[in-house]
Design an enzyme around this catalytic site. Sequence first.
Site, PDB file in Angstrom:
ATOM      1  N   GLU A   6     -42.841  14.890  30.487  1.00 46.72           N
ATOM      2  CA  GLU A   6     -43.085  14.368  29.133  1.00 46.72           C
ATOM      3  C   GLU A   6     -42.288  13.097  28.819  1.00 46.72           C
ATOM      4  O   GLU A   6     -41.731  12.961  27.734  1.00 46.72           O
ATOM      5  CB  GLU A   6     -42.748  15.442  28.082  1.00 46.72           C
ATOM      6  CG  GLU A   6     -43.628  16.652  28.201  1.00 46.72           C
ATOM      7  CD  GLU A   6     -43.245  17.771  27.233  1.00 46.72           C
ATOM      8  OE1 GLU A   6     -44.168  18.421  26.720  1.00 46.72           O
ATOM      9  OE2 GLU A   6     -42.049  17.997  26.997  1.00 46.72           O
TER      10      GLU A   6
HETATM   11  C1  TNX Z   1     -43.137  21.761  27.338  1.00 48.34           C
HETATM   12  S1  TNX Z   1     -42.722  22.353  30.131  1.00 48.34           S
HETATM   13  C2  TNX Z   1     -41.914  21.281  27.771  1.00 48.34           C
HETATM   14  C3  TNX Z   1     -40.692  21.658  27.064  1.00 48.34           C
HETATM   15  C4  TNX Z   1     -40.962  22.526  25.881  1.00 48.34           C
HETATM   16  C5  TNX Z   1     -42.053  23.512  26.211  1.00 48.34           C
HETATM   17  C6  TNX Z   1     -42.324  24.491  25.117  1.00 48.34           C
HETATM   18  C7  TNX Z   1     -41.975  21.126  30.114  1.00 48.34           C
HETATM   19  C8  TNX Z   1     -41.636  20.645  31.432  1.00 48.34           C
HETATM   20  N1  TNX Z   1     -41.726  20.566  28.920  1.00 48.34           N
HETATM   21  O1  TNX Z   1     -39.984  20.516  26.687  1.00 48.34           O
HETATM   22  O2  TNX Z   1     -39.805  23.187  25.543  1.00 48.34           O
HETATM   23  O3  TNX Z   1     -43.216  22.819  26.517  1.00 48.34           O
HETATM   24  O4  TNX Z   1     -43.228  25.476  25.500  1.00 48.34           O
END
Ligand code: TNX
Length: 523
Positions: free
Chosen positions: A329
């Site tokens: 992300e």
């Molecule tokens: C996605 S999974 C994220 C996290 C959040 C999560 C909540 C991932 C690698 N990144 O930053 O906490 O979703 O479900």
Amino acid sequence: MARVLGSLLLVAAAGAFTVGATPAAPRAAPNPLARIVPAPASVTPGGSPYRITRSTAIGVDGSREARGVAEYLADLLRPSTGYRLPVTTQRHEGIRLRLADGPFGAEGYRLDSGRDGVTITAAAPAGLFHGVQTLRQLLPAAVEKDSVQPGPWLVAGGTVTDRPRYAYRGAMLDVSRHFFTVAQVKRYIDQLALYKINELHLHLSDDQGWRIAVDSWPRLAAYGGSAQVGGGTGGHYTKADYREIVRYAASRYLEVVPEIDMPGHTNAALASYAGLNCDGTAPPLYTGTDVGFSSLCVSKQVTYDFVDDVIRELAALTPGRYLHIGGDEAHSTSHADYVTFMDRVQPLVAKYGKTVIGWHQLTGAHPVKGALAQYWGLDDTSADEKAQVVKAAQNGTGLILSPADRVYLDMKYTEDTPLGQDWAGLVEVKRSYDWDPGNYLAGAPSSSIRGVEAPLWTETIVTNADIDYMAFPRLPGVAELGWSPAATHDWNAYKVRLAAQAPRWDALGIDYYRSPQVPWPAK
Ligand code: TNX
């Protein structure tokens, strides 16, 4: 009388017990060998059960490791049995832990149980430890209590020969969104060990908090660790705290995988040091739950000095093989910057002797040789994104599977679940269990699949009871996907074995979700 006769018949019918030798007839048949979670590779029931008594000893060969596992077992059994259970190198009736050559691999074991005793044999101490977890599940749930219970302490007769399908069987705890103390992490480690999970991934940094002391950048923990979601006081691990977690995990044969999430998810670091920001201005601490708004400054040299220091200090605290660098992300980092960043940072992990793990977005850059990518997509993740991951796997990148709509422990079970999120969907127990890591990503070579991991993100998770409720009963299912041969996979059989775990959770004080999909025993 009718009841006593009934239960004796039941016991005899189970073929598990011969009446005679013991004065007080046991009230119940021992737990069947076929009820273990995760399902063992092979189970051959038969013969008389072994009964742990006041005179049982735990025999070990000379090795320090076998003795350590034996002491762990004794500590587990003494409070509820009230027996002395001495650990001895002398020959003695009872339980024996043996290290010996055999087809057990690094973590497998054989457990032989009969009238005269229970012997666990393994080629390595981790195998003995996993065998002990099997023995534990063969004993009545009351063995988990911390006060003396009546028994009897029967172990069904027969042989279990067991070894894991995958070498990597992980659980992740996000200690950044909410901070969890050393004691809380140890409690989780104990729960993981019961299901033969061998990797504890700690998500040590994110926008909301930096949780590990770094001597060369002290404000990271002191300031960057002072917040959490919702505005609480946060917290961080001193180096001594962190070493204690690593030591405790090792005593349960878990390897700790520390994660510093970069270049996104870095607001806590950016808030702590203005110089890490491209504009030289530190943002405020963040206590919300948005993602994707922060980025380290890819064009500044200080960024790499910072990352080098952090990785050096973290690697020095880490006896384990891996260092997780996040990489998910990074919505505020351009693709070109992301690739530049990963090209510069991955070699730093190798420089300090560790192997890179990254979230699967790393496969959109240039994963270094030996790197592992952690897949957190969904069934309906785009074909392009899956193809990118599969292509990396074909080129040698190992995969850890954490599909979010299957094994994210922070997903709600149903719309009514009080805790958790639902961006990846609702994940009931059956959905969480009912997939095969071996054929999940079409085209990925089977040798690329190193295992599975169940992440627990903690935006909505604050207490031990919260952890328990989200992890149980899904966590044992993920553990089973990682450990058990594909041939044992069967929801209808699994749900019965899973249901039989509930009295053990009750005895351990684990507060689980009573899914209507599982035939729980009446409370
Ligand atoms: C996605 S999974 C994220 C996290 C959040 C999560 C909540 C991932 C690698 N990144 O930053 O906490 O979703 O479900």
